[in-house]
Design a protein around this motif. Sequence first.
Motif, PDB file in Angstrom:
ATOM      1  N   ILE A 181       0.874  -1.177   0.000  1.00 44.27           N
ATOM      2  CA  ILE A 181       0.000   0.000   0.000  1.00 44.27           C
ATOM      3  C   ILE A 181       0.909   1.224   0.000  1.00 44.27           C
ATOM      4  CG2 ILE A 181      -1.796   1.270   1.230  1.00 44.27           C
ATOM      5  CD1 ILE A 181      -2.738  -1.402   0.136  1.00 44.27           C
ATOM      6  N   ARG A 182       0.956   1.948  -1.112  1.00 44.63           N
ATOM      7  CA  ARG A 182       1.990   2.964  -1.300  1.00 44.63           C
ATOM      8  C   ARG A 182       1.498   4.397  -1.200  1.00 44.63           C
ATOM      9  NH1 ARG A 182       6.832   0.276  -0.974  1.00 44.63           N
ATOM     10  NH2 ARG A 182       7.863   1.918  -2.195  1.00 44.63           N
ATOM     11  N   ASN A 183       0.186   4.605  -0.933  1.00 43.77           N
ATOM     12  CA  ASN A 183      -0.277   5.987  -0.887  1.00 43.77           C
ATOM     13  C   ASN A 183      -1.549   6.089  -0.055  1.00 43.77           C
ATOM     14  OD1 ASN A 183      -0.208   8.724  -1.403  1.00 43.77           O
ATOM     15  ND2 ASN A 183      -0.246   8.521  -3.628  1.00 43.77           N
ATOM     16  N   THR A 184      -1.861   7.297   0.346  1.00 42.93           N
ATOM     17  CA  THR A 184      -3.122   7.596   1.013  1.00 42.93           C
ATOM     18  C   THR A 184      -4.184   7.888  -0.049  1.00 42.93           C
ATOM     19  OG1 THR A 184      -2.480   9.922   1.169  1.00 42.93           O
ATOM     20  CG2 THR A 184      -1.911   8.507   3.032  1.00 42.93           C
ATOM     21  N   LEU A 185      -5.409   8.187   0.418  1.00 46.68           N
ATOM     22  CA  LEU A 185      -6.511   8.500  -0.504  1.00 46.68           C
ATOM     23  C   LEU A 185      -7.212   9.755  -0.010  1.00 46.68           C
ATOM     24  CD1 LEU A 185      -8.231   7.546  -2.964  1.00 46.68           C
ATOM     25  CD2 LEU A 185      -9.684   6.346  -1.298  1.00 46.68           C
ATOM     26  N   ASP A 186      -7.311  10.757  -0.859  1.00 46.39           N
ATOM     27  CA  ASP A 186      -7.965  12.016  -0.488  1.00 46.39           C
ATOM     28  C   ASP A 186      -9.481  11.862  -0.500  1.00 46.39           C
ATOM     29  OD1 ASP A 186      -5.584  13.387  -0.161  1.00 46.39           O
ATOM     30  OD2 ASP A 186      -5.515  14.017  -2.262  1.00 46.39           O
ATOM     31  N   ALA A 187     -10.141  12.729   0.253  1.00 48.22           N
ATOM     32  CA  ALA A 187     -11.610  12.781   0.220  1.00 48.22           C
ATOM     33  C   ALA A 187     -12.066  13.320  -1.127  1.00 48.22           C
ATOM     34  CB  ALA A 187     -12.116  13.662   1.355  1.00 48.22           C
ATOM     35  N   GLY A 188     -13.266  12.890  -1.550  1.00 50.56           N
ATOM     36  CA  GLY A 188     -13.827  13.387  -2.801  1.00 50.56           C
ATOM     37  C   GLY A 188     -13.723  12.372  -3.922  1.00 50.56           C
ATOM     38  N   ASP A 189     -13.739  12.860  -5.152  1.00 48.33           N
ATOM     39  CA  ASP A 189     -13.678  11.981  -6.319  1.00 48.33           C
ATOM     40  C   ASP A 189     -12.414  11.129  -6.293  1.00 48.33           C
ATOM     41  OD1 ASP A 189     -16.047  12.945  -7.345  1.00 48.33           O
ATOM     42  OD2 ASP A 189     -15.084  14.442  -8.635  1.00 48.33           O
ATOM     43  N   ILE A 190     -12.579   9.851  -6.611  1.00 44.77           N
ATOM     44  CA  ILE A 190     -11.440   8.937  -6.731  1.00 44.77           C
ATOM     45  C   ILE A 190     -11.068   8.844  -8.202  1.00 44.77           C
ATOM     46  CG2 ILE A 190     -10.587   6.600  -6.337  1.00 44.77           C
ATOM     47  CD1 ILE A 190     -12.740   6.294  -4.170  1.00 44.77           C
ATOM     48  N   LEU A 191      -9.819   9.170  -8.497  1.00 45.64           N
ATOM     49  CA  LEU A 191      -9.324   9.112  -9.866  1.00 45.64           C
ATOM     50  C   LEU A 191      -8.575   7.809 -10.110  1.00 45.64           C
ATOM     51  CD1 LEU A 191      -7.900  12.740 -10.242  1.00 45.64           C
ATOM     52  CD2 LEU A 191     -10.245  11.937 -10.623  1.00 45.64           C
ATOM     53  N   LYS A 192      -8.553   7.408 -11.350  1.00 41.16           N
ATOM     54  CA  LYS A 192      -7.830   6.188 -11.720  1.00 41.16           C
ATOM     55  C   LYS A 192      -6.370   6.275 -11.287  1.00 41.16           C
ATOM     56  CE  LYS A 192      -8.739   4.464 -15.805  1.00 41.16           C
ATOM     57  NZ  LYS A 192      -8.687   4.208 -17.276  1.00 41.16           N
ATOM     58  N   ARG A 193      -5.756   7.448 -11.425  1.00 45.45           N
ATOM     59  CA  ARG A 193      -4.343   7.609 -11.061  1.00 45.45           C
ATOM     60  C   ARG A 193      -4.120   7.335  -9.574  1.00 45.45           C
ATOM     61  NH1 ARG A 193      -1.352  11.576 -12.659  1.00 45.45           N
ATOM     62  NH2 ARG A 193      -2.709  12.453 -14.266  1.00 45.45           N
ATOM     63  N   GLU A 194      -5.131   7.616  -8.731  1.00 51.68           N
ATOM     64  CA  GLU A 194      -4.965   7.389  -7.295  1.00 51.68           C
ATOM     65  C   GLU A 194      -4.851   5.896  -6.978  1.00 51.68           C
ATOM     66  OE1 GLU A 194      -7.060  10.505  -4.600  1.00 51.68           O
ATOM     67  OE2 GLU A 194      -8.425  10.155  -6.289  1.00 51.68           O
ATOM     68  N   ILE A 195      -5.633   5.091  -7.665  1.00 52.23           N
ATOM     69  CA  ILE A 195      -5.550   3.643  -7.442  1.00 52.23           C
ATOM     70  C   ILE A 195      -4.196   3.112  -7.891  1.00 52.23           C
ATOM     71  CG2 ILE A 195      -6.561   1.403  -7.979  1.00 52.23           C
ATOM     72  CD1 ILE A 195      -8.271   3.242  -6.177  1.00 52.23           C
ATOM     73  N   TYR A 196      -3.717   3.588  -9.030  1.00 47.96           N
ATOM     74  CA  TYR A 196      -2.400   3.147  -9.500  1.00 47.96           C
ATOM     75  C   TYR A 196      -1.270   3.643  -8.593  1.00 47.96           C
ATOM     76  CZ  TYR A 196      -4.141   1.270 -13.942  1.00 47.96           C
ATOM     77  OH  TYR A 196      -4.768   0.513 -14.909  1.00 47.96           O
ATOM     78  N   SER A 197      -1.461   4.782  -7.944  1.00 51.33           N
ATOM     79  CA  SER A 197      -0.426   5.250  -7.023  1.00 51.33           C
ATOM     80  C   SER A 197      -0.472   4.485  -5.703  1.00 51.33           C
ATOM     81  CB  SER A 197      -0.567   6.754  -6.761  1.00 51.33           C
ATOM     82  OG  SER A 197      -1.745   7.052  -6.039  1.00 51.33           O
TER      83      SER A 197
END
Length: 475
Positions: free
Chosen positions: A346-362
């Motif tokens: 698990i390499r990153n956190t997740l911001d509130a709001g819309d989830i972008l494809k790039r966030e899952i890959y990060s």
Amino acid sequence: MKIFNWIINYILIVLLFLACSKNESNPEITTNQSKEITIFHINDQHGQLDNFSKIKHIVDEEKQISNVLLVCGGDMFSGNPVVDNHPQKGFPMIDVMNTVGFDVSVIGNHEFDYGELILNDRFNQSKFSWVCANINTTNSTITQPNAFKTIEINGLKITFLGLVETNGKENGIIPSTHPWRVQNLTFEKFENSVVKYADLKENEQADVLVALTHLGESSDIKLANSYPYFDLIIGGHSHTVTNQTVNKIPIYQAGSNLNNLGKIKLTIKNKQITSINYQLINLNNYTNFDSAIKEKVDYYNANSDLDNVIGFAEAYHSKSNVGSFYTDILRKQMNVDLTFQNTGGIRNTLDAGDILKREIYSIDPFNNGSVTYTMTIAEIKNFLQQTKIAIYYAGVYISQVNGKIEIRDINNQLLNDNTTLTIGLNDYIPAVYDTYFTQTPTIKPYTTAEGLIEYLQNNSNSINYTQVNSYFQYQ
């Protein structure tokens, strides 16, 4: 008389010429002069591109006043989907580093994440040198890198010896990458390799010998204490900001994710460092940049097709929250009883709001495959207890009571050791811990990141795992 005077004058001129020539070839005159060089270094950028334009500006300014080298301590890849999911994986990183003007890099453990064929393509693409003394590629398609590289600049010879960590598997000697992606490579522990280069500085007639490592801070300290061949050590892997001297050898590391640029300014005389000045430059606070590099990076960012909205998060999720989200969504996507994920995946956190494809890959940058196994509760307990692996999980409740592992179902009923569960997970875990996963797995037609994306795209419910704690490690 005139002829005699002419002869005398001629002889004097010849003698003067010979005297001057002798002085010019006198090594005491040429080598006793102090010279300066500046070595800039980064490490563990993990696909981050944005600050390279600032590095280019800083380096070019320094080149106006000093001899300059620019080096990397490894782990260029895995962490930014712009780089990791480019049609030619890793291509943008090498393209930008070539343009910035890097001179040499050691191989990091995550350089192997794309597999051998792609790494060889990145080697061929590079205009800078790669070094690693403890790898053998004889049985691979990868071109054998040099153990070291000597760079001569303005009469100074700087030699870089490369070393990579090999702590990726309990019953093997490989870097911390997917074992199936280094099957045709052999590695040696750095302790066994480095002793072969005890005389490297003398053999290369180098002014400075640098260990350019991807070993981590603790191993760099061991290197300085036990193998004091080097004038300095520039490291990577542990993501630490390091500026210390051990056994009279300076050790430097510049953190991670291209947040910092290390600047080592050396004065050298008679093949010895007579003075050293170190500066860690915070790139996020630096405002100037090279416009051509910024334009190149902006192009890669804008053409990555990663900003599609695929879901909605009701709140900010820390890494541990993301671990709970990740495993539960993957359990639903894979339709299994239990999922778990190594915490390091698990390499990153997740911001509130819309989830972008790039966030899952990060969050999940490693392109690991999705596999399922059938295991008994006893086998699961044995794996967790023997490996002491730290995991996030979903589908059951796992706890440790009086030194024993208990696994309960979602109704909080204790499951006996003979109960069989279907387990879904990324294929990195069974590859590393192959003695515990002996069955032939069922392979899903998507990576774990693709599985998460597919589920979120097909389900409109917002997500909130901020109150879920699904971490376990046997103590």
